[in-house]
Design a protein around this motif. Structure first.
Motif, PDB file in Angstrom:
ATOM      1  N   PRO A  64       0.608  -0.796  -0.072  1.00 19.30           N
ATOM      2  CA  PRO A  64       0.202  -0.189   0.439  1.00 19.30           C
ATOM      3  C   PRO A  64       0.759   1.253  -0.250  1.00 19.30           C
ATOM      4  CG  PRO A  64       0.103  -0.631   2.252  1.00 19.30           C
ATOM      5  CD  PRO A  64       0.374  -1.404   1.813  1.00 19.30           C
ATOM      6  N   GLU A  91      -7.527  -2.658   2.470  1.00 20.20           N
ATOM      7  CA  GLU A  91      -6.248  -1.690   2.696  1.00 20.20           C
ATOM      8  C   GLU A  91      -5.758  -1.346   1.656  1.00 20.20           C
ATOM      9  OE1 GLU A  91      -2.675  -1.187   5.788  1.00 20.20           O
ATOM     10  OE2 GLU A  91      -2.752  -3.126   5.563  1.00 20.20           O
ATOM     11  N   LYS A  92      -5.170  -2.084   0.801  1.00 21.89           N
ATOM     12  CA  LYS A  92      -4.586  -2.061   0.276  1.00 21.89           C
ATOM     13  C   LYS A  92      -4.984  -1.961  -1.154  1.00 21.89           C
ATOM     14  CE  LYS A  92      -0.816  -4.943   1.322  1.00 21.89           C
ATOM     15  NZ  LYS A  92      -0.339  -7.044   1.655  1.00 21.89           N
ATOM     16  N   GLU A  95      -8.949   0.917   1.185  1.00 20.80           N
ATOM     17  CA  GLU A  95      -8.743   2.237   2.269  1.00 20.80           C
ATOM     18  C   GLU A  95      -7.748   3.495   1.221  1.00 20.80           C
ATOM     19  OE1 GLU A  95      -8.909   2.014   6.820  1.00 20.80           O
ATOM     20  OE2 GLU A  95      -6.695   0.904   5.575  1.00 20.80           O
ATOM     21  N   VAL A  96      -6.407   2.304   0.940  1.00 24.14           N
ATOM     22  CA  VAL A  96      -4.802   3.819   0.357  1.00 24.14           C
ATOM     23  C   VAL A  96      -5.208   4.485  -1.245  1.00 24.14           C
ATOM     24  CG1 VAL A  96      -2.860   3.744  -0.031  1.00 24.14           C
ATOM     25  CG2 VAL A  96      -3.598   2.221   2.193  1.00 24.14           C
TER      26      VAL A  96
END
Length: 130
Positions: A64, A91-92, A95-96
């Motif tokens: 990320p 996340e990867k 979110e990021v």
């Protein structure tokens, strides 16, 4: 393993990529996998139309890291808000990228609990302007 026959493609991929391309979208891959992904994509009919294919080893950064996403923006010459990333790692892939200004959708396979995600690429057709 980069033997294309050892990899399977989900049934919704080919039709979704074809429809997105028909609608004028540019479709590609952004992965933390290595250069072997290029061979796999070339030999899998459902993936052959994807262009560009970005792999972290070629970008010099892995998800990320913000630089991973910025390198893709630079290479495609697209503004962050014009990029949609669909992926299975919250996340990867969600979110990021959203922190970078990208659009993002969480793809959860197989069926999972309710939430801010899609369960099939065909659901993109309902979310994107036609």
């Amino acid at each position: 393993m980069a033997i294309p026959t050892a990899w399977r493609v989900f049934p919704d991929v080919a039709d979704t990529v074809a429809e997105l391309n028909r609608r004028g979208y540019r479709t590609g891959i952004a992965s933390n996998f290595d250069q072997r992904l290029l061979k796999i994509c070339r030999h899998k009919e459902a993936l052959a139309a994807l262009d560009p294919v970005f792999v972290s080893s070629g970008l010099g950064w892995s998800k990320p890291a913000f630089e991973f996403y910025r390198e893709i923006e630079r290479a495609t010459q697209l503004a962050p808000e014009r990029i949609l990333l669909v992926g299975d790692d919250f996340e990867k892939d969600v979110e990021v990228p959203r922190h970078c200004g990208w659009q993002a959708r969480w793809l959860v396979r197989p069926l999972a609990s309710e939430g801010d995600h899609i369960q099939s690429l065909t659901e993109l057709m309902e979310l994107l302007p036609g």
